[in-house]
Design a protein around this motif. Structure first.
Motif, mmCIF file in Angstrom:
data_model
loop_
_atom_site.group_PDB
_atom_site.id
_atom_site.type_symbol
_atom_site.label_atom_id
_atom_site.label_comp_id
_atom_site.label_asym_id
_atom_site.label_seq_id
_atom_site.Cartn_x
_atom_site.Cartn_y
_atom_site.Cartn_z
ATOM 1 N N THR A 33 13.964 -59.674 23.202
ATOM 2 C CA THR A 33 12.935 -59.022 22.834
ATOM 3 C C THR A 33 12.893 -57.452 23.710
ATOM 4 O O THR A 33 12.523 -56.634 23.201
ATOM 5 C CB THR A 33 11.493 -59.647 23.420
ATOM 6 N N GLY A 34 13.729 -57.305 24.705
ATOM 7 C CA GLY A 34 13.856 -56.080 25.411
ATOM 8 C C GLY A 34 14.625 -55.228 24.502
ATOM 9 O O GLY A 34 13.942 -54.076 24.235
ATOM 10 N N ARG A 38 13.147 -51.724 23.034
ATOM 11 C CA ARG A 38 13.967 -50.467 23.353
ATOM 12 C C ARG A 38 14.047 -49.735 21.886
ATOM 13 O O ARG A 38 14.232 -48.508 21.919
ATOM 14 C CB ARG A 38 15.252 -50.644 24.044
ATOM 15 N N MET A 55 6.858 -51.237 30.104
ATOM 16 C CA MET A 55 8.294 -51.190 30.406
ATOM 17 C C MET A 55 8.776 -50.553 31.374
ATOM 18 O O MET A 55 9.269 -50.944 32.469
ATOM 19 C CB MET A 55 9.085 -51.162 29.122
ATOM 20 N N LYS A 59 6.629 -53.978 34.195
ATOM 21 C CA LYS A 59 5.511 -54.889 33.789
ATOM 22 C C LYS A 59 5.615 -55.769 32.484
ATOM 23 O O LYS A 59 6.594 -55.298 31.720
ATOM 24 C CB LYS A 59 4.250 -54.517 33.939
ATOM 25 N N LEU A 60 5.196 -57.055 32.446
ATOM 26 C CA LEU A 60 5.359 -57.331 31.103
ATOM 27 C C LEU A 60 4.425 -56.839 30.109
ATOM 28 O O LEU A 60 3.349 -56.549 30.394
ATOM 29 C CB LEU A 60 5.000 -58.900 31.189
ATOM 30 N N VAL A 61 4.860 -56.731 28.801
ATOM 31 C CA VAL A 61 4.204 -56.121 27.666
ATOM 32 C C VAL A 61 3.191 -57.349 27.336
ATOM 33 O O VAL A 61 3.632 -58.618 27.467
ATOM 34 C CB VAL A 61 5.267 -55.890 26.445
ATOM 35 N N VAL A 66 3.981 -58.861 22.212
ATOM 36 C CA VAL A 66 5.481 -59.499 22.067
ATOM 37 C C VAL A 66 5.755 -60.581 20.743
ATOM 38 O O VAL A 66 6.567 -60.650 20.274
ATOM 39 C CB VAL A 66 5.607 -60.142 23.379
ATOM 40 N N GLY A 87 15.194 -63.062 26.954
ATOM 41 C CA GLY A 87 14.275 -62.544 27.584
ATOM 42 C C GLY A 87 12.893 -62.722 26.764
ATOM 43 O O GLY A 87 11.996 -62.090 26.938
ATOM 44 N N PHE A 88 12.864 -64.029 26.088
ATOM 45 C CA PHE A 88 11.626 -64.407 25.561
ATOM 46 C C PHE A 88 11.750 -66.019 25.498
ATOM 47 O O PHE A 88 12.939 -66.389 25.075
ATOM 48 C CB PHE A 88 11.488 -64.026 23.980
ATOM 49 N N ARG A 90 8.361 -65.434 28.335
ATOM 50 C CA ARG A 90 8.538 -64.935 29.636
ATOM 51 C C ARG A 90 7.273 -65.057 30.311
ATOM 52 O O ARG A 90 6.958 -65.112 31.454
ATOM 53 C CB ARG A 90 8.837 -63.357 29.682
ATOM 54 N N GLN A 94 3.495 -67.568 25.895
ATOM 55 C CA GLN A 94 4.486 -67.307 24.872
ATOM 56 C C GLN A 94 5.355 -68.358 24.816
ATOM 57 O O GLN A 94 5.688 -68.839 23.523
ATOM 58 C CB GLN A 94 5.497 -66.227 25.508
ATOM 59 N N ARG A 160 19.247 -47.508 33.263
ATOM 60 C CA ARG A 160 17.808 -47.733 32.559
ATOM 61 C C ARG A 160 16.923 -47.346 33.414
ATOM 62 O O ARG A 160 16.911 -47.678 34.919
ATOM 63 C CB ARG A 160 17.875 -49.340 32.146
ATOM 64 N N ARG A 171 10.101 -55.942 38.842
ATOM 65 C CA ARG A 171 10.592 -57.091 37.807
ATOM 66 C C ARG A 171 10.842 -58.398 38.365
ATOM 67 O O ARG A 171 10.457 -59.481 37.827
ATOM 68 C CB ARG A 171 11.583 -56.410 37.114
HETATM 69 P P1 AMP Z 1 14.894 -57.015 29.386
HETATM 70 O O1 AMP Z 1 15.556 -55.981 28.601
HETATM 71 O O2 AMP Z 1 14.739 -58.125 28.718
HETATM 72 O O3 AMP Z 1 14.870 -56.852 30.868
HETATM 73 O O4 AMP Z 1 13.135 -56.398 29.042
HETATM 74 C C1 AMP Z 1 12.997 -54.963 29.425
HETATM 75 C C2 AMP Z 1 11.348 -54.820 29.443
HETATM 76 O O5 AMP Z 1 11.026 -55.326 28.132
HETATM 77 C C3 AMP Z 1 10.721 -55.719 30.291
HETATM 78 O O6 AMP Z 1 10.704 -55.516 31.726
HETATM 79 C C4 AMP Z 1 9.144 -56.061 29.729
HETATM 80 O O7 AMP Z 1 8.529 -54.863 29.943
HETATM 81 C C5 AMP Z 1 9.700 -55.886 28.203
HETATM 82 N N1 AMP Z 1 9.649 -57.208 27.614
HETATM 83 C C6 AMP Z 1 10.805 -57.666 26.917
HETATM 84 N N2 AMP Z 1 10.804 -59.172 26.735
HETATM 85 C C7 AMP Z 1 9.331 -59.376 27.072
HETATM 86 C C8 AMP Z 1 8.588 -60.498 26.991
HETATM 87 N N3 AMP Z 1 9.058 -61.850 26.195
HETATM 88 N N4 AMP Z 1 7.304 -60.481 27.271
HETATM 89 C C9 AMP Z 1 6.869 -59.259 27.859
HETATM 90 N N5 AMP Z 1 7.572 -58.357 28.021
HETATM 91 C C10 AMP Z 1 8.795 -58.186 27.704
#
Ligand code: AMP
Length: 220
Positions: A33-34, A38, A55, A59-61, A66, A87-88, A90, A94, A160, A171
């Protein structure tokens, strides 16, 4: 029947690298999901615009954004045999939304990569991400042959925004509060497998492959 492999663990546990290897090994798509956020950001989509401020702050979206994005992705034909989630989920909502949506005969395995905060901070603060292919380097552990250039694809290596020290702390706090409880959730369902994520990457991968193929009874 599809196989859904879920990788849990704090940021910097190695989920991205290991999920990508596992997906290749099992010939399943790697759904991060990250990465999806992106991509949406770089393409300037509505989802990207809605996600950006969360992001950047570590914080979480919000769940509804998501979930919509994720369920669209896994409905595509390449996910019919299964997929590797990175990443899902989280948050508990969810995880519950995913369980509710999966057909009863899908095989689900949640694998927790366990690493200490200290390891996480060391890994993330030196991390360099390829802006073209998402490949990972690290200033100390896997420095690129040419500074600023990805060994794998020649893309530009960047730090990043959310790998900045104060965002890493945020985080981690978000992980402890909102995501770590999922370990108990999957344990309760008898679907959890734990791996020591501080081991050599090849050792982690070998254990991951075992965990991903273990029978349900063995993982309970
Ligand atoms: P990651 O690359 O998995 O570290 O994700 C980067 C950012 O994307 C996280 O810090 C969140 O802001 C957002 N994100 C990714 N996956 C999720 C998720 N399952 N729920 C909420 N936010 C997410």
């Amino acid at each position: 029947m599809a196989t859904v492999l879920i990788l849990l663990g704090p940021p910097g546990a190695g989920k991205g690298t290991q999920a990508s290897r596992l997906a290749a090994e099992r010939s399943l798509p790697h759904v991060s999901t990250g990465d999806l956020f992106r991509e949406n950001l770089s393409q300037g989509t509505d989802v990207g615009k809605r996600a950006q401020e969360f992001m950047d702050a570590g914080k979480l979206v919000p769940d509804e954004i998501v979930l919509e994005m994720l369920f669209d992705r896994v409905a595509r034909p390449d996910c019919a045999r299964g997929y590797v989630l990175d990443g899902f989920p989280r948050t508990l909502p969810q995880a519950e939304a995913l369980q509710a949506r999966l057909p009863a005969d899908d095989e689900v395995r949640a694998i927790s990569l366990e690493v200490d905060d200290e390891v996480v901070v060391r890994r993330l603060s030196g991390r360099l991400t390829c802006s073209k292919g998402g490949h990972m380097h690290h200033v100390d552990f896997s420095p690129p042959k040419v500074a600023g250039v990805c060994d794998t694809c020649g893309g530009e290596l960047v730090r990043r925004k959310d790998d900045a020290p104060e965002v890493i702390q945020e985080r981690l706090a978000v992980y402890r509060e909102q995501t770590a409880p999922l370990i108990g959730y999957y344990e309760g369902l008898g679907l959890l497998h734990r791996i020591d994520g501080a081991q050599e990457p090849d050792r982690v991968f070998a254990e991951l492959v075992d965990a991903a193929t273990a029978t349900r009874r063995e993982t309970a």
